[in-house]
Design a protein around this motif. Structure first.
Motif, PDB file in Angstrom:
ATOM      1  N   ASP A   1       9.228 -13.990  56.769  1.00  8.67           N
ATOM      2  CA  ASP A   1       9.145 -15.381  56.298  1.00  8.67           C
ATOM      3  C   ASP A   1       9.653 -15.502  54.867  1.00  8.67           C
ATOM      4  N   ALA A   2       9.296 -14.542  54.021  1.00 13.69           N
ATOM      5  CA  ALA A   2       9.747 -14.573  52.628  1.00 13.69           C
ATOM      6  C   ALA A   2      11.260 -14.413  52.539  1.00 13.69           C
ATOM      7  N   ILE A   3      11.811 -13.528  53.351  1.00 17.51           N
ATOM      8  CA  ILE A   3      13.267 -13.337  53.364  1.00 17.51           C
ATOM      9  C   ILE A   3      13.962 -14.599  53.851  1.00 17.51           C
ATOM     10  N   ALA A   4      13.459 -15.220  54.898  1.00 14.43           N
ATOM     11  CA  ALA A   4      14.054 -16.454  55.429  1.00 14.43           C
ATOM     12  C   ALA A   4      13.994 -17.566  54.389  1.00 14.43           C
ATOM     13  N   ALA A   5      12.876 -17.672  53.663  1.00 17.80           N
ATOM     14  CA  ALA A   5      12.754 -18.710  52.632  1.00 17.80           C
ATOM     15  C   ALA A   5      13.741 -18.458  51.494  1.00 17.80           C
ATOM     16  N   ALA A   6      13.909 -17.206  51.081  1.00 16.73           N
ATOM     17  CA  ALA A   6      14.860 -16.870  50.016  1.00 16.73           C
ATOM     18  C   ALA A   6      16.290 -17.169  50.454  1.00 16.73           C
TER      19      ALA A   6
ATOM     20  N   LYS B   1      21.088 -20.757  50.195  1.00 11.87           N
ATOM     21  CA  LYS B   1      22.035 -21.633  50.896  1.00 11.87           C
ATOM     22  C   LYS B   1      22.033 -23.034  50.274  1.00 11.87           C
ATOM     23  N   GLU B   2      20.846 -23.548  49.966  1.00  8.14           N
ATOM     24  CA  GLU B   2      20.736 -24.877  49.339  1.00  8.14           C
ATOM     25  C   GLU B   2      21.346 -24.887  47.941  1.00  8.14           C
ATOM     26  N   ARG B   3      21.157 -23.805  47.180  1.00  7.71           N
ATOM     27  CA  ARG B   3      21.745 -23.717  45.837  1.00  7.71           C
ATOM     28  C   ARG B   3      23.272 -23.740  45.904  1.00  7.71           C
ATOM     29  N   GLN B   4      23.834 -22.971  46.843  1.00  9.20           N
ATOM     30  CA  GLN B   4      25.284 -22.940  47.001  1.00  9.20           C
ATOM     31  C   GLN B   4      25.823 -24.297  47.435  1.00  9.20           C
TER      32      GLN B   4
END
Length: 92
Positions: free
Chosen positions: A8-13, A18-21
């Protein structure tokens, strides 16, 4: 249980990255020149800045080179931090 939390932590990161890019792709370009506006409706402009100046206030508007030159010629002061008068080649 821990594997699920790690996944879950990896998916959130990955989602945040993706949103930052995406935000970087759709962000409008920095204007070349900015005019800082006074407080209140209809108040005159108070200062001319180079587009990326950190000292420009929140009340600002992007302008073109000719408008920046005209504003300086009309007596609107140049920012002492970014020195748009020097960038524009205007002698004080």
């Amino acid at each position: 249980m821990w594997v699920e939390r790690i996944d879950d932590a990896i998916a959130a990161a990955e989602q945040r990255e993706k949103e930052r890019q995406q935000g970087e792709r759709v962000r409008p370009p920095t204007p070349d020149w900015v005019i800082e506006l006074g407080i209140g409706v209809g108040s005159p402009p108070i200062e001319v800045h180079v587009g990326g100046c950190y000292a420009a206030g929140k009340r600002r508007r992007a302008i073109i080179r000719e408008q920046a030159l005209a504003a300086l010629a009309d007596g609107i002061r140049a920012c002492i931090h970014c020195r748009p008068d020097t960038e524009l080649g205007v002698l004080g």
